[in-house]
Scaffold this motif. Structure first.
Motif, PDB file in Angstrom:
ATOM      1  N   ASP A   1      -3.192   8.825   4.878  1.00  0.00           N
ATOM      2  CA  ASP A   1      -3.167   7.581   4.108  1.00  0.00           C
ATOM      3  C   ASP A   1      -2.394   7.709   2.801  1.00  0.00           C
ATOM      4  OD1 ASP A   1      -4.623   6.138   5.943  1.00  0.00           O
ATOM      5  OD2 ASP A   1      -6.552   6.539   4.998  1.00  0.00           O
ATOM      6  N   ARG A   2      -1.900   8.895   2.513  1.00  0.00           N
ATOM      7  CA  ARG A   2      -1.158   9.071   1.266  1.00  0.00           C
ATOM      8  C   ARG A   2       0.267   9.533   1.578  1.00  0.00           C
ATOM      9  NH1 ARG A   2      -3.026  14.883  -1.284  1.00  0.00           N
ATOM     10  NH2 ARG A   2      -2.300  16.082   0.502  1.00  0.00           N
ATOM     11  N   TRP A   3       1.063   9.662   0.543  1.00  0.00           N
ATOM     12  CA  TRP A   3       2.430  10.155   0.664  1.00  0.00           C
ATOM     13  C   TRP A   3       2.562  11.406  -0.192  1.00  0.00           C
ATOM     14  CZ3 TRP A   3       6.600   7.903   3.377  1.00  0.00           C
ATOM     15  CH2 TRP A   3       6.284   6.722   4.046  1.00  0.00           C
TER      16      TRP A   3
ATOM     17  N   ARG B   1       0.844  -1.204   0.000  1.00  0.00           N
ATOM     18  CA  ARG B   1       0.000   0.000   0.000  1.00  0.00           C
ATOM     19  C   ARG B   1       0.876   1.249   0.000  1.00  0.00           C
ATOM     20  NH1 ARG B   1      -4.590   2.558   0.610  1.00  0.00           N
ATOM     21  NH2 ARG B   1      -4.727   4.350   1.982  1.00  0.00           N
ATOM     22  N   ASP B   2       1.878   1.268   0.876  1.00  0.00           N
ATOM     23  CA  ASP B   2       2.786   2.420   0.920  1.00  0.00           C
ATOM     24  C   ASP B   2       3.456   2.634  -0.434  1.00  0.00           C
ATOM     25  OD1 ASP B   2       2.302   3.199   3.530  1.00  0.00           O
ATOM     26  OD2 ASP B   2       4.032   2.117   4.355  1.00  0.00           O
ATOM     27  N   ARG B   3       3.940   1.574  -1.038  1.00  0.00           N
ATOM     28  CA  ARG B   3       4.628   1.698  -2.327  1.00  0.00           C
ATOM     29  C   ARG B   3       3.690   2.256  -3.402  1.00  0.00           C
ATOM     30  NH1 ARG B   3       9.360  -0.813  -3.167  1.00  0.00           N
ATOM     31  NH2 ARG B   3       8.797  -1.394  -5.289  1.00  0.00           N
ATOM     32  N   ALA B   4       2.437   1.794  -3.420  1.00  0.00           N
ATOM     33  CA  ALA B   4       1.473   2.312  -4.396  1.00  0.00           C
ATOM     34  C   ALA B   4       1.211   3.801  -4.165  1.00  0.00           C
ATOM     35  CB  ALA B   4       0.161   1.526  -4.322  1.00  0.00           C
TER      36      ALA B   4
ATOM     37  N   ALA C   1       0.575  16.572  -4.740  1.00  0.00           N
ATOM     38  CA  ALA C   1       1.792  15.769  -4.752  1.00  0.00           C
ATOM     39  C   ALA C   1       2.811  16.236  -3.721  1.00  0.00           C
ATOM     40  CB  ALA C   1       2.425  15.804  -6.137  1.00  0.00           C
ATOM     41  N   PHE C   2       2.661  17.457  -3.196  1.00  0.00           N
ATOM     42  CA  PHE C   2       3.714  18.082  -2.398  1.00  0.00           C
ATOM     43  C   PHE C   2       3.328  18.308  -0.941  1.00  0.00           C
ATOM     44  CE2 PHE C   2       4.418  19.592  -6.744  1.00  0.00           C
ATOM     45  CZ  PHE C   2       5.753  19.248  -6.917  1.00  0.00           C
ATOM     46  N   ALA C   3       4.328  18.199  -0.075  1.00  0.00           N
ATOM     47  CA  ALA C   3       4.200  18.653   1.306  1.00  0.00           C
ATOM     48  C   ALA C   3       4.225  20.178   1.302  1.00  0.00           C
ATOM     49  CB  ALA C   3       5.361  18.111   2.146  1.00  0.00           C
ATOM     50  N   ALA C   4       3.679  20.792   2.335  1.00  0.00           N
ATOM     51  CA  ALA C   4       3.645  22.257   2.408  1.00  0.00           C
ATOM     52  C   ALA C   4       5.049  22.851   2.329  1.00  0.00           C
ATOM     53  CB  ALA C   4       2.948  22.711   3.686  1.00  0.00           C
ATOM     54  N   ASP C   5       6.034  22.167   2.907  1.00  0.00           N
ATOM     55  CA  ASP C   5       7.412  22.681   2.929  1.00  0.00           C
ATOM     56  C   ASP C   5       8.303  22.033   1.869  1.00  0.00           C
ATOM     57  OD1 ASP C   5       7.511  20.140   4.025  1.00  0.00           O
ATOM     58  OD2 ASP C   5       8.838  20.695   5.677  1.00  0.00           O
ATOM     59  N   ALA C   6       7.701  21.581   0.789  1.00  0.00           N
ATOM     60  CA  ALA C   6       8.438  20.860  -0.263  1.00  0.00           C
ATOM     61  C   ALA C   6       9.529  21.726  -0.889  1.00  0.00           C
ATOM     62  CB  ALA C   6       7.469  20.395  -1.341  1.00  0.00           C
ATOM     63  N   GLU C   7      10.473  21.013  -1.491  1.00  0.00           N
ATOM     64  CA  GLU C   7      11.571  21.650  -2.221  1.00  0.00           C
ATOM     65  C   GLU C   7      11.708  20.941  -3.562  1.00  0.00           C
ATOM     66  OE1 GLU C   7      15.368  22.473  -0.066  1.00  0.00           O
ATOM     67  OE2 GLU C   7      16.160  21.011  -1.503  1.00  0.00           O
ATOM     68  N   LEU C   8      11.770  21.720  -4.645  1.00  0.00           N
ATOM     69  CA  LEU C   8      11.958  21.166  -5.980  1.00  0.00           C
ATOM     70  C   LEU C   8      13.233  21.768  -6.567  1.00  0.00           C
ATOM     71  CD1 LEU C   8       9.282  20.566  -8.676  1.00  0.00           C
ATOM     72  CD2 LEU C   8      11.561  21.278  -9.270  1.00  0.00           C
ATOM     73  N   ASP C   9      14.172  20.887  -6.902  1.00  0.00           N
ATOM     74  CA  ASP C   9      15.472  21.332  -7.428  1.00  0.00           C
ATOM     75  C   ASP C   9      15.621  20.855  -8.870  1.00  0.00           C
ATOM     76  OD1 ASP C   9      18.042  22.166  -7.853  1.00  0.00           O
ATOM     77  OD2 ASP C   9      18.929  21.021  -6.205  1.00  0.00           O
TER      78      ASP C   9
END
Length: 168
Positions: free
Chosen positions: A145-147, A24-27, A51-59
């Motif tokens: 329940d999500r990532w 489940r985690d992998r999915a 798709a993102f956490a509030a404090d996400a970082e995209l490089d």
């Protein structure tokens, strides 16, 4: 940088509950990256932001360096979503294909590596395009329940076309 374990699952095959939880985690982990790609392709702000956490970082700097660009590090979900969607709005169509996912889960954090092929076409001139093959290195955190993506580093293995025309 890459997940190089010699197997997909770490749970014991004899512990069915642990195997189900890990699957489940992998999915859900892979789904975070799918939300990232499809959210861009559909220009769906809500899906992309999910798709993102509030404090996400995209490089994107490692990928962009391949063609001489120097973008800023993007930090914070709202800044990432606004920046990327505004850059492509009414100007660039995209499609993302995600392959070769490798995952390691450690409690409420996970690491994902994948290859992403990203096609970018100018809306007004379909002959101007950039096709990128990018290794992704992703750190994720559990969000109920999500990532969601906490840190995403995008490198580039190769490209064709004119990324400068697409990304500026």
């Amino acid at each position: 940088m890459y997940v190089t374990l010699d197997r997909a699952l770490t749970a014991s095959a004899h512990d069915r509950a642990a195997v189900v939880a890990e699957l489940r985690d992998r999915a859900e982990i892979i789904d975070a990256l799918h939300r990232f790609g499809l959210g861009q392709d559909l220009k769906d702000r809500e899906l992309f932001a999910s798709a993102f956490a509030a404090d996400a970082e995209l490089d994107f700097r490692p990928a962009a360096a391949r063609w001489g660009a120097e973008p800023a590090l993007m930090t914070g979900r709202e800044a990432i979503v606004t920046t990327i969607l505004a850059m492509f709005a009414d100007r660039v169509d995209t499609t993302h294909q995600i392959t070769n996912p490798r995952i390691v889960v450690d409690g409420d954090t996970a690491r994902l590596t994948a290859l992403v092929e990203a096609q970018h076409l100018l809306v007004t001139d379909r002959t101007t395009h950039a096709l990128l093959k990018n290794p992704y290195d992703v750190d994720l955190v559990r969000d109920g329940d999500r990532w969601v993506i906490r840190r995403l580093r995008i490198d580039n293995s190769w490209y064709t076309g004119n990324p400068g025309a697409i990304f500026g």
